[in-house]
Motif scaffolding. Structure first.
Motif, PDB file in Angstrom:
ATOM      1  N   GLN A   1       0.631  -1.253   0.105  1.00  0.00           N
ATOM      2  CA  GLN A   1       0.003   0.224   0.043  1.00  0.00           C
ATOM      3  C   GLN A   1       1.123   1.233   0.087  1.00  0.00           C
ATOM      4  O   GLN A   1       0.570   2.048  -0.668  1.00  0.00           O
TER       5      GLN A   1
ATOM      6  N   ASP B   1     -14.615   8.602  -4.617  1.00  0.00           N
ATOM      7  CA  ASP B   1     -13.420   7.865  -3.886  1.00  0.00           C
ATOM      8  C   ASP B   1     -13.364   6.772  -4.023  1.00  0.00           C
ATOM      9  O   ASP B   1     -12.642   5.815  -3.282  1.00  0.00           O
ATOM     10  N   ALA B   2     -13.906   5.900  -5.148  1.00  0.00           N
ATOM     11  CA  ALA B   2     -13.778   4.531  -5.450  1.00  0.00           C
ATOM     12  C   ALA B   2     -12.578   3.877  -5.396  1.00  0.00           C
ATOM     13  O   ALA B   2     -11.524   4.618  -5.787  1.00  0.00           O
ATOM     14  N   ALA B   3     -12.429   2.953  -4.628  1.00  0.00           N
ATOM     15  CA  ALA B   3     -10.835   2.077  -4.714  1.00  0.00           C
ATOM     16  C   ALA B   3     -11.223   0.796  -5.423  1.00  0.00           C
ATOM     17  O   ALA B   3     -12.074   0.239  -5.191  1.00  0.00           O
ATOM     18  N   TYR B   4     -10.045   0.479  -5.939  1.00  0.00           N
ATOM     19  CA  TYR B   4     -10.139  -0.943  -6.603  1.00  0.00           C
ATOM     20  C   TYR B   4      -9.186  -1.757  -5.848  1.00  0.00           C
ATOM     21  O   TYR B   4      -7.858  -1.426  -5.649  1.00  0.00           O
TER      22      TYR B   4
ATOM     23  N   VAL C   1      -4.513  -2.031  -3.316  1.00  0.00           N
ATOM     24  CA  VAL C   1      -5.678  -0.915  -3.310  1.00  0.00           C
ATOM     25  C   VAL C   1      -5.237   0.295  -3.921  1.00  0.00           C
ATOM     26  O   VAL C   1      -4.164   0.911  -3.654  1.00  0.00           O
TER      27      VAL C   1
ATOM     28  N   ASN D   1      -6.915   3.882  -5.734  1.00  0.00           N
ATOM     29  CA  ASN D   1      -8.264   4.505  -5.898  1.00  0.00           C
ATOM     30  C   ASN D   1      -7.993   5.513  -6.962  1.00  0.00           C
ATOM     31  O   ASN D   1      -7.089   5.484  -7.759  1.00  0.00           O
ATOM     32  N   ASN D   2      -9.206   6.079  -7.202  1.00  0.00           N
ATOM     33  CA  ASN D   2      -9.410   7.015  -8.632  1.00  0.00           C
ATOM     34  C   ASN D   2      -8.376   7.760  -8.855  1.00  0.00           C
ATOM     35  O   ASN D   2      -7.690   8.179 -10.071  1.00  0.00           O
ATOM     36  N   GLN D   3      -8.120   8.680  -7.706  1.00  0.00           N
ATOM     37  CA  GLN D   3      -7.184   9.725  -7.756  1.00  0.00           C
ATOM     38  C   GLN D   3      -5.797   9.116  -8.249  1.00  0.00           C
ATOM     39  O   GLN D   3      -5.152   9.676  -9.077  1.00  0.00           O
ATOM     40  N   GLN D   4      -5.412   8.191  -7.607  1.00  0.00           N
ATOM     41  CA  GLN D   4      -3.997   7.436  -7.965  1.00  0.00           C
ATOM     42  C   GLN D   4      -3.918   6.966  -9.363  1.00  0.00           C
ATOM     43  O   GLN D   4      -2.929   7.127  -9.909  1.00  0.00           O
TER      44      GLN D   4
ATOM     45  N   TYR E   1      -5.429  15.362  -5.521  1.00  0.00           N
ATOM     46  CA  TYR E   1      -5.018  14.412  -4.563  1.00  0.00           C
ATOM     47  C   TYR E   1      -5.273  14.459  -3.237  1.00  0.00           C
ATOM     48  O   TYR E   1      -5.653  14.096  -2.358  1.00  0.00           O
TER      49      TYR E   1
END
Ligand SMILES: Nc1ncnc2c1ncn2[C@@H]1O[C@H](COP(=O)(O)OP(=O)(O)O)[C@@H](O)[C@H]1O
Ligand SMILES: [Mg+2]
Lengths: 237, 295
Positions: free
Chosen positions: B9, B130-133, B139, B141-144, B213
């Protein structure tokens, strides 16, 4: 014959140092003219001034009837003057091909560029073999060839050469000077700066002798080769 | 969370942060490469980019992409203006004069900005949910995802420009030997200007991405990332483009790992410790090589 380049009472300073003291010099179309003189005489300064890297404090430089003194260096190339600088100054971190492309930077005529590339490879077959090689990995002689090829890529009418023999073995010097003759025969006028006066006088039509910023002698290459003073000072007796 | 999961992470977080550093470091290194100037105002250019993006998104209600592009364009022009009026007149002045001028430009940008937008931090609207995958053990997230995607695209474009276009070759030529570049007919002033433009545009992109971010921007936000990006550029080898990219990512990862496993208090100390270590043991940086001339 038509006068191509004319320096008229040109004075150049580095700060307070008066490096070029009222030089008058002419190059006619089609000639090979050589400027010889000892280390520190002001030969490179003269070429750098013609190329626009230095500005004359007074005096004018005329090329094909246009006054070019005062123009920035990148414009001088567009006028049709190209220089092979002292120490070759190739772009060592780029490929041979990229160096040649940079030589043609001011041009947009794709076909003309292609033609000139062929011409350069004909003069310097070794460059063709090493097209994709990084230029810094070439031998000294090959780097000199690349610097010359690069200068030819702008298709100059006047080529300025600053000590092309520097640091090269005698056999290579001979080869380079043969190529200079060929380039001239193919129609490019040449102003050649050399410390190696013997070699320079052997291919030049006319010559100037530069001493501490002043021209002290001038004449046909033959005359100067036979001159007592020149023999003593520059030709080893 | 197991230690391995936590490590992975932090790796993701580190690469996100590192991408930002990398984008800023690229401009640092390009400018250094071409005029040997440590442009201390570069972090503030990134700040201006963040604000332009902010106004496009909040006031103009634009989506991210146009906001990003407009911010890059305007900030690029700002970089060119700074070069033209602050640095170019000093082209033949001693190096230290230019460096001091750069610090002056930095203050100028920070406090001019404060005058117009107040020193209060602004909150970037959350424009992505803020969806994370979960991808395997990661894990993300969208921003990343957006940061990775935009950074990769911009780096690819930059690589293409520098390697294959005429202006890119001219940039490399001027960087290597300005005088000889002029003998090729290259207008080196123009190329230096373009370099500032591109470097500033990349910093602007980083500014907008950071806003998205971390959600918050302020007029002094450029100071720390500016210094960090400088460290990243030195780490990779100042003047070397892939070095700046690698240096940025590595620095981001180290910072994230230090924050995650030791304490976030030591995050900044770690970055500057790296600077000192690089300067002590490999001043040319990871990708730097000692040049030797051939006769
Ligand atoms: N950048 C410079 N700054 C100050 N003096 C210089 C500079 N370049 C050359 N000179 C001086 O100008 C004179 C002529 O130098 P140069 O033209 O390089 O001579 P040459 O090419 O004939 O060896 C020398 O006295 C040299 O020391
Ligand atoms: Mg010389």
């Amino acid at each position: 014959m038509a006068i191509m380049l004319k320096m008229d009472d040109v004075n150049v300073f580095y700060g307070a140092i008066h490096a070029i003291k009222g030089i008058n010099l002419e190059v006619d179309q089609g000639e090979i003219v050589t400027l010889i003189g000892a280390n520190g005489a002001g030969k490179s300064t003269t070429l750098r001034t013609i190329s626009g890297l230095l500005k004359p404090k007074t005096g004018t430089i005329t090329f094909e009837d246009k006054i070019i003194s005062g123009q920035p260096a990148h414009k001088i190339v567009e006028f049709g003057i190209s220089q092979v600088p002292e120490g070759r100054r190739i772009f060592a971190n780029m490929t041979v091909m990229e160096n040649l492309e940079l030589g043609a930077y001011v041009r947009t005529d794709k076909n003309g560029i292609k033609e000139d590339l062929k011409r350069v490879f004909k003069h310097f077959p070794r460059l063709a073999e090493r097209k994709k090689q990084e230029a810094g990995t070439l031998s000294g002689g090959e780097q000199q060839m690349l610097a010359m090829g690069r200068a030819l890529m702008s298709s100059p009418r006047l080529l300025l050469l600053d000590e092309p023999s520097m640091g090269l073995a005698p056999l290579l010097i001979k080869e380079i000077f043969e190529i200079i003759k060929d380039i001239n025969k193919a129609g490019t006028t040449i102003l050649l700066v050399e410390q190696n006066a013997n070699m320079a006088l052997s291919i030049a039509n006319r010559a100037y002798v530069l001493e501490t910023g002043k021209i002290t002698l001038s004449g046909s290459a033959k005359e100067l080769s036979n001159s007592e003073d020149v023999r003593k000072a520059y030709l080893g007796g | 969370m197991g230690i391995m999961d936590q490590f992975l992470q932090q790796l993701i977080n580190g690469i996100s942060l590192g991408s930002i550093y990398a984008l800023i470091a690229l401009g640092y290194t390009m400018v250094y490469g071409i005029i040997k100037l440590i442009n201390f105002a570069h972090g503030d250019i990134y700040m201006v980019g963040a604000y332009i993006g902010f106004f496009c998104i909040t006031v103009m209600n634009w989506p991210v992409l146009p906001a990003l592009l407009v911010s890059m364009l305007l900030t690029g022009i700002l970089g060119m203006l700074i070069e033209r009026f602050a640095y170019r007149p000093l082209r033949s002045a001693p190096r230290i004069s230019v460096l001091i001028t750069a610090i002056g430009v930095s203050f100028f940008l920070e406090y001019t900005m404060m005058y117009f937008v107040t020193p209060q931090p602004r909150t970037f609207p959350s424009i992505l949910d803020d969806a994370a995958y979960h991808i395997g053990p990661f894990v993300i997230n969208n921003q990343q995802i957006m940061i990775f995607a935009i950074t990769i695209i911009l780096m690819a474009i930059l690589t293409y420009i520098v390697q294959y276009t005429k202006v890119g070759k001219a940039m490399r030529a001027v960087s290597f030997d300005n005088e000889t570049a002029q003998l090729m007919g290259i207008n080196s002033n123009r190329i230096i200007s373009v370099t500032f433009g591109i470097g500033s545009a990349l910093a602007a992109a980083a500014g907008v991405l950071v806003g998205i971010y971390y959600n918050s921007i302020d007029p002094l936000m450029g100071i720390m990332p500016g210094l960090k990006a400088f460290v990243a550029a030195v780490l990779g080898g100042i003047g070397i483009l892939p070095g700046a990219a690698a240096g940025g990512i590595i620095l981001g990862i180290i910072e994230a790992l230090v924050s995650g496993f030791i304490s976030s208090t030591f995050r900044d100390a770690a970055a500057f410790a790296i600077l000192i270590l690089v300067l002590l043991f490999k001043p040319t940086g990871l990708l730097g090589k000692n040049t030797n001339e051939k006769v």
